[in-house]
Design an enzyme around this catalytic site. Structure first.
Site, PDB file in Angstrom:
ATOM      1  N   TYR A  29      32.678 -10.558 -15.903  1.00  0.00           N
ATOM      2  CA  TYR A  29      32.229  -9.288 -16.050  1.00  0.00           C
ATOM      3  C   TYR A  29      31.917  -9.420 -17.894  1.00  0.00           C
ATOM      4  O   TYR A  29      32.187  -8.887 -18.567  1.00  0.00           O
ATOM      5  CB  TYR A  29      33.143  -8.099 -16.233  1.00  0.00           C
TER       6      TYR A  29
HETATM    7  P1  FDA Z   1      24.359 -15.814 -11.879  1.00  0.00           P
HETATM    8  O1  FDA Z   1      23.349 -16.460 -11.374  1.00  0.00           O
HETATM    9  O2  FDA Z   1      23.702 -14.578 -12.867  1.00  0.00           O
HETATM   10  O3  FDA Z   1      25.379 -16.805 -12.652  1.00  0.00           O
HETATM   11  C1  FDA Z   1      26.493 -16.241 -13.659  1.00  0.00           C
HETATM   12  C2  FDA Z   1      26.704 -17.267 -14.525  1.00  0.00           C
HETATM   13  O4  FDA Z   1      26.975 -18.497 -13.775  1.00  0.00           O
HETATM   14  C3  FDA Z   1      25.418 -17.534 -15.574  1.00  0.00           C
HETATM   15  O5  FDA Z   1      25.935 -18.211 -16.547  1.00  0.00           O
HETATM   16  C4  FDA Z   1      24.839 -18.860 -14.712  1.00  0.00           C
HETATM   17  O6  FDA Z   1      24.151 -19.980 -15.527  1.00  0.00           O
HETATM   18  C5  FDA Z   1      26.211 -19.662 -13.868  1.00  0.00           C
HETATM   19  N1  FDA Z   1      25.845 -20.200 -12.850  1.00  0.00           N
HETATM   20  C6  FDA Z   1      25.348 -19.909 -11.783  1.00  0.00           C
HETATM   21  N2  FDA Z   1      25.180 -20.580 -10.758  1.00  0.00           N
HETATM   22  C7  FDA Z   1      25.823 -21.666 -11.210  1.00  0.00           C
HETATM   23  C8  FDA Z   1      26.081 -23.084 -10.887  1.00  0.00           C
HETATM   24  N3  FDA Z   1      25.644 -23.276  -9.434  1.00  0.00           N
HETATM   25  N4  FDA Z   1      26.355 -23.953 -11.613  1.00  0.00           N
HETATM   26  C9  FDA Z   1      26.852 -23.739 -12.855  1.00  0.00           C
HETATM   27  N5  FDA Z   1      26.667 -22.539 -13.432  1.00  0.00           N
HETATM   28  C10 FDA Z   1      26.217 -21.421 -12.547  1.00  0.00           C
HETATM   29  N6  FDA Z   1      33.103 -10.151  -9.625  1.00  0.00           N
HETATM   30  C11 FDA Z   1      34.185 -10.356  -8.978  1.00  0.00           C
HETATM   31  O7  FDA Z   1      35.100 -10.874  -9.360  1.00  0.00           O
HETATM   32  N7  FDA Z   1      34.452  -9.401  -7.764  1.00  0.00           N
HETATM   33  C12 FDA Z   1      33.630  -8.628  -7.273  1.00  0.00           C
HETATM   34  O8  FDA Z   1      33.738  -7.832  -6.341  1.00  0.00           O
HETATM   35  C13 FDA Z   1      32.287  -8.288  -8.059  1.00  0.00           C
HETATM   36  N8  FDA Z   1      31.252  -7.609  -7.606  1.00  0.00           N
HETATM   37  C14 FDA Z   1      30.256  -7.492  -8.356  1.00  0.00           C
HETATM   38  C15 FDA Z   1      29.279  -6.663  -7.902  1.00  0.00           C
HETATM   39  C16 FDA Z   1      27.805  -6.375  -8.681  1.00  0.00           C
HETATM   40  C17 FDA Z   1      26.876  -5.529  -7.941  1.00  0.00           C
HETATM   41  C18 FDA Z   1      27.554  -7.271  -9.586  1.00  0.00           C
HETATM   42  C19 FDA Z   1      26.503  -7.114 -10.284  1.00  0.00           C
HETATM   43  C20 FDA Z   1      28.749  -8.148 -10.087  1.00  0.00           C
HETATM   44  C21 FDA Z   1      30.013  -8.282  -9.511  1.00  0.00           C
HETATM   45  N9  FDA Z   1      31.038  -9.296  -9.818  1.00  0.00           N
HETATM   46  C22 FDA Z   1      32.026  -9.277  -9.136  1.00  0.00           C
HETATM   47  C23 FDA Z   1      30.656 -10.064 -11.040  1.00  0.00           C
HETATM   48  C24 FDA Z   1      30.231 -11.448 -10.402  1.00  0.00           C
HETATM   49  O9  FDA Z   1      31.244 -12.186  -9.915  1.00  0.00           O
HETATM   50  C25 FDA Z   1      29.565 -12.267 -11.628  1.00  0.00           C
HETATM   51  O10 FDA Z   1      28.645 -11.758 -12.123  1.00  0.00           O
HETATM   52  C26 FDA Z   1      29.124 -13.623 -11.146  1.00  0.00           C
HETATM   53  O11 FDA Z   1      28.959 -14.669 -12.333  1.00  0.00           O
HETATM   54  C27 FDA Z   1      27.829 -13.503 -10.307  1.00  0.00           C
HETATM   55  O12 FDA Z   1      27.587 -14.764  -9.870  1.00  0.00           O
HETATM   56  P2  FDA Z   1      25.914 -15.047  -9.646  1.00  0.00           P
HETATM   57  O13 FDA Z   1      25.720 -16.385  -9.077  1.00  0.00           O
HETATM   58  O14 FDA Z   1      25.438 -13.954  -8.786  1.00  0.00           O
HETATM   59  O15 FDA Z   1      25.442 -14.845 -10.981  1.00  0.00           O
END
Ligand code: FDA
Length: 533
Positions: free
Chosen positions: A475
Site C-alpha cells: 500500500y
Molecule cells: P506494479 O506493476 O505497479 O508494481 C508494483 C511495484 O513492484 C513497483 O515498484 C514495480 O516496479 C515492482 N515490480 C512489479 N513487477 C516486478 C517484477 N517482476 N520484478 C521486480 N519488481 C517488480 N494488496 C494485497 O496485499 N492484498 C489485496 O487484496 C490487494 N488488493 C488490491 C486491489 C487493488 C485494486 C489495488 C490497486 C491494489 C491492491 N493491493 C492488494 C496492492 C497490491 O498488492 C500492490 O499494489 C502490488 O504491488 C501490485 O502489484 P502489480 O504488479 O499490480 O503492480
C-alpha cells in the site's frame, strides 16, 4: 597502473550519459544486442509511437498518474522473452537510464510507470510474460510475473477446485508487485501471505544474469519475498506452493449503518476477528452511502467473510463467537474459492468466471484517481475513537472514501517476523487501508482529497502502531518518506525513515542484501532499498 586504467574504462562505459537523443540511442543499443531491428519495433514504444499513450495507460490503476503533467518514460519495452529484458537492462545501464518494472500496474504511487524525479527512464512492462503452469499432482505452479492474480486463480480452478494460492483480492493485481511486497487475501490467516508460499523464483539481476533460488542464494531469495522486488532486479517468474481449499466455501456480507449499531459491532469485532478459527477470513469496509429514504448520507460498515466450509457450519459458529452481528443464512452464498474472490471485490453473484482473466474490467477497487495509506492496530480502538472518525466520513471529501479493516491472527501470528521482509505478524489485531478517491473533473482539486486522508491518518495516530508507525509496502505511500532525489547512493539515513515502517528490523538485512547484489544502485526509485556507500 593497468588495473587502474581498466577501472577508469569500466566506469566510463557505464557512466550516465546526457545524450540529446536517448530514445534513439536506446533503440540502437537494443537492435545491436538483439540483432533484429524489425522485432524491436514490436517490443518498444517511444513517444513518437501512436500507441505510446494507450500502452502506458493500459494497466495504470491510479489515474492520478495518467494526467498530462505526469512524467512519462522515454520508452516502454514489452518483452516477449527474457533476453529482451536482459538487453534492456544492459542498454539502460550503458546509457544511464533508470528502469521501472511493471507487472500489473497497481502501485498506489505509480512507481512502476512514472517517477517524481526528473530523470529519463524506461518502463519494462511484463504484460506479455504471463504464462501460468499448474502442476496439480505436486500442488505447485510456475507463474510469470506479468500474470494477474485472477489469471492464476482461473488457471488453477480449471485444473482443480480444491487447490488454490493464498494471494489477494481484485483480480487485476499483478503477481510481480504483489508477491514481491507480501500479498494478503482471504487465506492469510490460514496459510500466511502470498510471499510466504513462494518456493523458487527466476530473477534477472543487474548484470543481466538469470538466477534461480539456488544461484541467487537465500539472502536475495528472502529479500524479493516482501522487500519490494524493484530494489533487487526483475523477477521473471515464481514457483508457488498451492494450498488445499474445500470445493465449496461460504462467502457472506452483513451491512450495518451507525443507526443499526455499527459502532458497537466494529468495536466488538476487534476482540473477536483475530481469534476466530483460521478457516474464517473477516474484514470490514467502512464507507459513506446515501440513505435510501431521504438522500442523507450515512456511514455504514460492511462485514465480509470467507469461510472454508459450508453455510450450515458457519452460522452456529458465528452465533457462538459473534452473536451481536446476527449473521443469517440469507447473508451467505456457497461457491468455489476463486468465485469468493470476485464476491469480495463486489462483483455480482453469478458473474462469469472469465471475469477473473479480464484485465480490462474495472472493479469498484480499481481504475480510480486515488490516494491510500495503511496502518496496523495492536490494541482495540475505543468506541469514542470510532465516533470521532465518523465525523471525518461526513466531510465533503469523503464522499467515496473507504477504510478497510482486515483481521490478522491465525497463521500470521505463527510465522516469525524475520521469516520474510514483511514484519507485521504476531501482535497485530488487524491492518487498515484508508483510501479516498475522486472523479477526473475533481482532479484539479486533488490536494483537497489528499488533505482529507492525511487528516484521518493524523487523527488515527493514538490508536495505531507506534515506534515505528508500521505501514504495508504494497500500500505504497510516499508521504512516509522518500529517498533523496535521484541520489544513486548514500540514502541510507533517509531511507531508514520509511524503511523501518515497512520492514521494521528487516530493513537492515534488506540494505545488506542490496549492498551485495546491486552496490551501484541501478535498480532504484523513490522508495527503493539503498546500498551502503
Ligand atoms: P506494479 O506493476 O505497479 O508494481 C508494483 C511495484 O513492484 C513497483 O515498484 C514495480 O516496479 C515492482 N515490480 C512489479 N513487477 C516486478 C517484477 N517482476 N520484478 C521486480 N519488481 C517488480 N494488496 C494485497 O496485499 N492484498 C489485496 O487484496 C490487494 N488488493 C488490491 C486491489 C487493488 C485494486 C489495488 C490497486 C491494489 C491492491 N493491493 C492488494 C496492492 C497490491 O498488492 C500492490 O499494489 C502490488 O504491488 C501490485 O502489484 P502489480 O504488479 O499490480 O503492480
Amino acid at each position: 597502473m593497468f588495473r587502474f586504467l581498466l577501472v577508469i574504462l569500466f566506469c566510463l562505459s557505464w557512466k550516465i550519459t546526457t545524450s540529446a537523443h536517448p530514445a534513439r540511442e536506446l533503440l540502437h543499443c537494443l537492435s545491436l544486442r538483439l540483432g533484429n531491428s524489425s522485432s524491436i519495433a514490436e517490443l518498444v514504444y517511444t513517444r513518437h509511437n501512436s500507441s505510446f499513450s494507450s500502452v502506458l495507460k493500459s494497466s495504470a490503476q491510479n489515474f492520478r498518474f495518467t494526467t498530462p503533467s505526469t512524467p512519462t518514460p522515454l520508452a516502454i519495452v514489452t518483452p516477449l522473452h527474457a533476453s529482451h529484458i536482459q538487453a534492456t537492462v544492459y542498454c539502460c545501464r550503458k546509457l544511464g537510464l533508470q528502469v521501472r518494472t511493471r507487472s500489473g500496474g497497481h502501485d498506489y504511487e505509480g512507481l512502476s510507470y512514472t517517477t517524481t524525479y526528473k530523470v529519463p527512464f524506461v518502463v519494462i512492462d511484463l504484460v506479455n510474460l504471463r504464462s501460468v503452469q499448474v502442476n496439480v499432482e505436486k500442488a505447485t505452479a510456475w507463474v510469470e510475473s506479468g500474470a494477474t492474480i485472477g489469471e492464476l486463480y482461473y488457471e488453477i480452478l480449471l485444473k482443480s477446485r480444491t487447490l488454490t494460492f493464498p494471494a489477494g483480492i481484485a483480480h487485476t493485481v499483478g503477481l510481480g508487485g504483489h508477491l514481491s511486497g507480501g500479498g494478503y487475501g482471504s487465506l492469510h490467516r490460514k496459510y500466511g501471505l502470498a510471499a510466504d508460499n513462494v518456493i523458487d523464483a527466476r530473477l534477472i539481476d543487474v548484470k543481466g544474469r538469470i538466477l534461480d533460488r539456488k544461484s541467487m542464494g537465500e539472502d536475495l531469495f528472502w529479500a524479493i519475498r516482501g522487500g519490494g522486488g524493484a530494489s533487487f532486479g526483475i523477477v521473471l517468474a515464481w514457483k508457488l506452493k498451492l494450498v488445499p481449499v474445500p470445493a465449496n466455501v461460504t462467502a457472506c456480507r452483513v451491512t450495518r449503518t451507525l443507526e443499526q449499531n455499527a459502532t458497537k459491532l466494529v468495536h466488538r469485532w476487534q476482540y473477536i476477528a483475530h481469534k476466530l478459527p483460521k478457516d474464517i477470513h473477516m474484514g470490514i469496509a467502512i464507507s459513506r452511502v446515501p440513505s435510501s429514504e431521504d438522500e442523507k448520507m450515512m456511514v455504514r460498515a460492511s462485514f465480509s467473510f470467507v469461510f472454508l466450509g459450508s453455510i450450515h457450519e458457519l452460522i452456529p459458529l458465528m452465533d457462538e463467537k459473534f452473536p451481536e452481528l446476527g449473521l443469517v443464512k440469507a447473508d451467505c452464498f456457497e461457491m468455489s474459492w476463486a468465485e469468493s474472490n470476485l464476491y469480495l471485490e463486489r462483483s455480482p453473484i453469478g458473474v462469469p468466471l472469465e471475469t477473473l482473466i479480464d484485465r480490462s474490467s474495472k472493479s469498484p477497487l480499481s481504475k480510480l484517481f486515488f490516494k491510500a495509506k495503511s496502518d496496523f492496530v495492536k490494541q482495540p480502538i475505543p468506541e469514542t475513537g470510532f465516533e470521532g472518525l465518523w465525523g471525518k466520513f461526513h466531510e465533503e471529501e469523503a464522499r467515496s472514501a473507504v477504510m478497510q479493516l482486515v483481521a490478522y491472527g491465525g497463521e500470521m501470528d505463527e510465522i516469525p517476523e524475520t521469516e520474510t521482509p514483511f514484519p507485521h505478524r504476531a501482535g497485530n489485531l488487524y491492518g487498515i487501508m484508508y483510501l479516498v478517491n475522486w472523479e477526473e473533473e475533481e482532479n484539479i482539486n486533488s490536494e483537497k482529497f489528499m488533505g482529507w486522508i492525511r487528516r484521518v491518518y493524523n487523527y488515527m495516530t493514538p490508536f495505531v502502531s507506534k515506534s515505528p508507525r508500521e505501514a504495508y509496502i504494497n500500500y505504497r505511500d510516499l508521504d512516509i518518506g522518500t529517498n533523496k532525489i535521484n541520489n544513486d547512493k548514500g540514502s541510507y539515513a533517509q531511507a531508514r525513515i520509511w524503511g523501518l515502517k515497512y520492514f521494521k528490523n528487516n530493513f537492515n538485512r534488506l540494505v545488506h542484501v542490496k549492498t551485495k547484489v546491486d552496490p551501484e544502485n541501478f535498480f532504484r526509485n523513490e522508495q527503493s532499498i539503498p546500498p551502503l556507500p
